[in-house]
Scaffold this active site. Structure first.
Site, PDB file in Angstrom:
ATOM      1  N   GLN A  18       0.861  -1.271  -0.081  1.00  0.00           N
ATOM      2  CA  GLN A  18       0.048   0.085   0.114  1.00  0.00           C
ATOM      3  C   GLN A  18       0.756   1.382  -0.064  1.00  0.00           C
ATOM      4  OE1 GLN A  18      -2.603  -1.953   3.438  1.00  0.00           O
ATOM      5  NE2 GLN A  18      -4.095  -0.409   2.120  1.00  0.00           N
ATOM      6  N   HIS A 112       1.306  -9.304   4.725  1.00  0.00           N
ATOM      7  CA  HIS A 112      -0.072  -8.340   4.956  1.00  0.00           C
ATOM      8  C   HIS A 112      -0.743  -8.450   3.409  1.00  0.00           C
ATOM      9  CE1 HIS A 112      -1.808  -4.635   6.859  1.00  0.00           C
ATOM     10  NE2 HIS A 112      -2.387  -4.935   5.749  1.00  0.00           N
ATOM     11  N   ASN A 156      -1.416 -10.966   8.741  1.00  0.00           N
ATOM     12  CA  ASN A 156      -2.116  -9.965   8.900  1.00  0.00           C
ATOM     13  C   ASN A 156      -3.546 -10.431   8.692  1.00  0.00           C
ATOM     14  OD1 ASN A 156      -2.915  -6.853   9.012  1.00  0.00           O
ATOM     15  ND2 ASN A 156      -3.672  -7.324   7.129  1.00  0.00           N
ATOM     16  N   GLU A 157      -4.477 -10.187   9.412  1.00  0.00           N
ATOM     17  CA  GLU A 157      -5.844 -10.346   9.314  1.00  0.00           C
ATOM     18  C   GLU A 157      -6.066 -11.875   8.882  1.00  0.00           C
ATOM     19  OE1 GLU A 157      -7.885  -7.121   7.461  1.00  0.00           O
ATOM     20  OE2 GLU A 157      -7.920  -6.348   9.255  1.00  0.00           O
TER      21      GLU A 157
END
Ligand code: BGC
Length: 437
Positions: A18, A112, A156-157
């Site tokens: 990102q 991620h 992540n998540e």
């Protein structure tokens, strides 16, 4: 206002894809570039954080933050299976050391959402071989970075694919109902509705489902399969178990190579509420989103809690955002109270330290962002006063960045980034957050 304990971490978070720019060896980059892509913008140079991290970290430290969460990009470190790029490891070592020099406690995330293309070609996050592949990568990073590592999130998540599977099932059900209704009325029915705001990441789920067929041929070319199992794909129960085994194997590999590191993973957690009749749905959702992971997480040093919103369960599933409610750019209801509720529920199940690894709001109204932060941190403070073991809070995100399929349209950042010039403008909320310590 009471300050937080001195050792409490107050920071901001980012993720490689990102912000870094030009991660051209990962699956998401490949998916951005197919003709029928559901990504609105190319990530391109993103925030060029790969080259500008030092100035960004300095801004965070100058504003008073004492921690920074960022991700190590697997596809940079291991661009081909079993081939590691030591220059990239050096890059992340420099980042970690820069954090410490500036007084920012580094928290790294090893995965991620993005994976190397080669991993997806082997079956991705539904393939048993991913367990060993992820552990080898994690072990390599830990061996190389060793004592530089501090807090490490493996995945992540980890529950994102399960949440997406749930929403896809719901879309299909709503589309079926709409079609039946339309057939009965012999005229256009209601659409399937838009549920994209129900998942805590920038995703164009409806478009994804509609374009599946068009994308299949292109995926077959890039990944060798029309149905690639990337991390953000709908996950099967078996895939869910593979993700947990990958986490556990990585945790052991990290501990063997870097015994001082603290290891955990992060989960995307809604504050699940219900209306009368929705109790069973809410309980099932919380079980799927959180409780069933607990056995796999036993032995972790911490759990990363990521919360942006609440969900309200009715007898047939989640209800839309309440009428008249304030809605953020991301389509979530403005509801900062959710974080406190989630922390309290999580603390009943997970034994160990909690970090809020993500919480934030996409808005162009920075005053509203400050109010959101103030309210969310007020909840954290009440939890601490009640003795909950919370080690820190990371706001999402340090920079206005590339919000996955939504592209650059959502501004979560504490720092604005000019898309043409990469010029940074610090928002008052950065100082506000730093001043909370
Ligand atoms: C993800 C971030 C994302 C954020 C906001 C989280 O699910 O970890 O990558 O940008 O939500 O949607």
């Amino acid at each position: 206002m009471n300050k937080f304990p001195k050792e409490f971490l107050i920071g901001a978070a980012t993720a490689g894809q990102q912000v870094e720019g030009n991660n051209d060896k990962c699956d998401v980059w490949a998916m951005e570039h197919i003709e029928h892509s559901t990504y609105n913008d190319f990530s391109g140079d993103a925030c060029d954080h790969y080259h500008r991290y030092e100035e960004d970290l300095r801004r965070a430290a100058d504003a008073g933050l004492n921690a920074y969460r960022f991700s190590i990009e697997w596809s940079r470190v291991e661009p081909e299976e079993g081939v590691f790029d030591e220059a990239e490891i050096d890059h992340y070592r420099r980042m970690i050391r820069t954090c410490r020099e500036l007084g920012l406690e580094p928290m790294t995330t090893l995965m991620h959402f993005t994976s190397p293309v080669w991993l997806i070609k082997k079956g991705g996050w539904e393939a048993e071989s991913t367990v060993a592949d992820f552990a080898r990568y994690a072990g390599h990073v830990a061996t190389e970075l060793a004592d530089d590592l501090g807090l490490v999130c493996t995945i992540n998540e980890a529950n994102m694919g399960t949440q997406i599977a749930r929403l896809m099932r719901r879309y299909e059900m709503m589309a079926r109902l709409a079609a039946q209704k339309a057939a009965a009325a012999r005229a256009g029915g209601e659409g399937a509705g838009n549920l994209d705001g129900n998942v805590q990441m920038g995703i164009n789920l409806q478009q994804m489902m509609e374009q599946q067929k068009l994308q299949a041929a292109e995926y077959a070319q890039v990944f060798g399969t029309p149905d690639p199992h990337v991390f953000q794909s709908a996950r099967t129960a078996e895939g869910d178990a593979i993700v947990m085994r990958a986490h556990q194997a990585a945790r052991e590999a990290i501990r063997a190579a870097a015994p001082n590191a603290k290891v955990g993973l992060t989960l995307s957690l809604h504050d699940i509420q219900w209306i009368p009749g929705g109790e069973a749905v809410a309980a099932a959702e919380w079980g799927e989103e959180f409780t069933h992971y607990l056995p796999a997480l036993a032995g972790d040093d911490f759990l990363g809690v990521q919360n942006y919103a609440r969900a309200i369960a009715g007898p047939d599933g989640d209800l839309p955002v309440p009428e008249g409610a304030e809605v953020t750019q991301a389509g979530y209801e403005y509801y900062p109270q959710a974080l406190e509720h989630v922390l309290r529920k999580v603390a009943q199940g997970f034994e160990g330290t909690l970090y809020v690894t993500e919480n934030g709001i996409a808005t162009d109204d920075d005053e509203r962002r400050r109010e959101f932060i103030s309210s969310a941190l007020g909840g954290v403070r009440r939890c601490l006063a009640d003795g909950l073991p919370i080690g820190g809070y990371f706001y999402w995100s340090l920079l206005d960045n590339w919000e996955w399929q939504h592209g650059y349209s959502k501004t979560f950042g504490l720092i604005a980034v000019d898309r043409e010039t990469q010029k940074r403008s610090v928002k008052p909320s950065l100082f506000f957050l730093g001043g909370m310590r």
